[in-house]
Design a protein around this motif. Sequence first.
Motif, short mmCIF file in Angstrom:
data_model
loop_
_atom_site.label_atom_id
_atom_site.label_comp_id
_atom_site.label_asym_id
_atom_site.label_seq_id
_atom_site.Cartn_x
_atom_site.Cartn_y
_atom_site.Cartn_z
N GLU A 126 -9.22 75.97 94.07
CA GLU A 126 -8.24 77.05 94.21
C GLU A 126 -8.07 77.82 92.90
OE1 GLU A 126 -3.41 77.32 94.60
OE2 GLU A 126 -4.40 75.71 95.70
N LEU A 127 -8.03 77.10 91.78
CA LEU A 127 -7.85 77.73 90.48
C LEU A 127 -9.15 78.28 89.90
CD1 LEU A 127 -5.40 75.15 88.82
CD2 LEU A 127 -4.83 77.32 89.93
N LYS A 128 -10.27 77.96 90.56
CA LYS A 128 -11.60 78.42 90.12
C LYS A 128 -11.91 77.96 88.70
CE LYS A 128 -11.49 82.37 93.24
NZ LYS A 128 -11.56 83.84 93.41
N ILE A 129 -11.62 76.68 88.44
CA ILE A 129 -11.85 76.11 87.11
C ILE A 129 -12.95 75.06 87.15
CG2 ILE A 129 -9.57 76.61 86.20
CD1 ILE A 129 -8.71 73.80 87.02
N ASP A 149 1.77 71.60 95.13
CA ASP A 149 1.99 72.55 96.23
C ASP A 149 1.52 71.97 97.56
OD1 ASP A 149 3.17 74.52 94.71
OD2 ASP A 149 1.31 75.61 94.34
N MET A 150 0.41 71.24 97.54
CA MET A 150 -0.11 70.65 98.79
C MET A 150 0.90 69.66 99.36
SD MET A 150 -3.54 68.37 99.54
CE MET A 150 -4.74 69.69 99.49
N PHE A 151 1.45 68.81 98.49
CA PHE A 151 2.46 67.85 98.92
C PHE A 151 3.72 68.58 99.39
CE2 PHE A 151 6.05 64.97 97.71
CZ PHE A 151 5.84 64.03 98.71
N ASN A 152 4.10 69.61 98.67
CA ASN A 152 5.25 70.44 99.03
C ASN A 152 5.12 70.97 100.45
OD1 ASN A 152 7.39 72.29 99.09
ND2 ASN A 152 7.09 72.94 97.00
N PHE A 182 -8.02 82.65 83.47
CA PHE A 182 -7.13 81.56 83.91
C PHE A 182 -6.19 81.15 82.77
CE2 PHE A 182 -6.56 76.85 84.13
CZ PHE A 182 -5.65 76.85 85.17
N ASN A 183 -4.89 81.21 83.03
CA ASN A 183 -3.89 80.84 82.03
C ASN A 183 -3.53 79.36 82.18
OD1 ASN A 183 -1.84 80.67 80.17
ND2 ASN A 183 -0.37 81.87 81.36
N GLU A 196 -11.04 66.95 100.80
CA GLU A 196 -9.68 67.35 101.14
C GLU A 196 -8.65 66.82 100.14
OE1 GLU A 196 -9.09 69.53 103.60
OE2 GLU A 196 -11.27 69.55 103.71
N VAL A 197 -9.12 66.01 99.19
CA VAL A 197 -8.20 65.42 98.20
C VAL A 197 -7.57 66.52 97.36
CG1 VAL A 197 -8.09 63.92 96.17
CG2 VAL A 197 -9.44 63.24 98.15
N ASN A 198 -6.31 66.34 97.00
CA ASN A 198 -5.51 67.36 96.32
C ASN A 198 -6.19 67.89 95.05
OD1 ASN A 198 -1.87 67.58 95.86
ND2 ASN A 198 -3.47 69.09 95.51
N TYR A 199 -6.70 66.99 94.20
CA TYR A 199 -7.27 67.47 92.94
C TYR A 199 -8.52 68.30 93.15
CZ TYR A 199 -10.20 63.14 92.85
OH TYR A 199 -11.06 62.11 93.14
N CYS A 200 -9.33 67.96 94.16
CA CYS A 200 -10.51 68.78 94.46
C CYS A 200 -10.09 70.16 94.95
CB CYS A 200 -11.38 68.09 95.52
SG CYS A 200 -12.29 66.65 94.90
N ASN A 201 -9.08 70.20 95.80
CA ASN A 201 -8.57 71.47 96.31
C ASN A 201 -8.02 72.35 95.19
OD1 ASN A 201 -8.19 72.00 99.49
ND2 ASN A 201 -8.32 69.81 99.11
#
Length: 297
Positions: free
Chosen positions: A234-237, A61-64, A271-272, A225-230
Amino acid sequence: ISGPFFGSFKFVNIIKKRNKGVKLIIDYRDPWNLLKKGSMITFHKEKKYLFYADKIVMFSDMFNNGMIEKFSLPKDKCVTVYNGFDGDLWDEIEIDLIRKKKDIDSEKRFIISYVSSNISFKKGTPRDPRNLIKAVGRIGDDKNITLNIVGCVDYPNQTEFSNSNIHLNLLPFIPHKEALKILYKSNVVVILSTESKTSKYTLTGKLFDCIRSGNFILGLANSQEVNYCNLIEELKIGKGCRNEINEIFEILNHQYDMWKQGKKVHQSKKFNRNVYSRRNQNMKYISIINDFYNLQP
């Protein structure tokens, strides 16, 4: 048409000219000019190819969002399809390990696992786990902590971590299925990049296996700011932080304290995680094709 190799995108216009009415999807598995590595020539080429595509599939989504902004793309032309995890393989592993529950000792020991490839202790390499090891070594005085580092291509000096209380388990590359078992049997799983300038859009495929493990995920990079950290936040996992010893220690020490109190360290039950299976992600492709030709799902 999937890229990289991004030169293959030029076939979009050629195919459409030769085959009237054909629908074409451009599929990105990495960024191209969004990273500002290209020239004005390649930027305009990319923009032209995107114009001819009927749909554009992005890997996150970030890249999108970044692509929509940079190239002024219509939102309804863009779809996110994550790489995802192999649900069938994971189900097989889970069933097998549940049958052998005696082998799962994450209730007896606090287990942290970093599973990757080309892990090197040479300075300046992109997957140097030194700060992680040092941070884990500061957690309490108990000797009931195991740190698995799986996928090593070299090893540190024997005396470098000799004073640590933790059980440090350094392993070379192992078969994929065995690596997934280690993730499953952990309390905390780690995604790590020590590149000085990690790409903002980095989203390693290993993240999705970490998601499927159900365990708390710690994302480490030289920028939050890296995508995987975000995505982790975001998913709270789990938590994302900079690859700094103090920051890593604070997060892991909190998780360790929870574990000692008998509280399970894992992702939220709300979380699913199956949303991120390859099967479910690929259903988006089926939906695109159905929409192209007005087919019923």
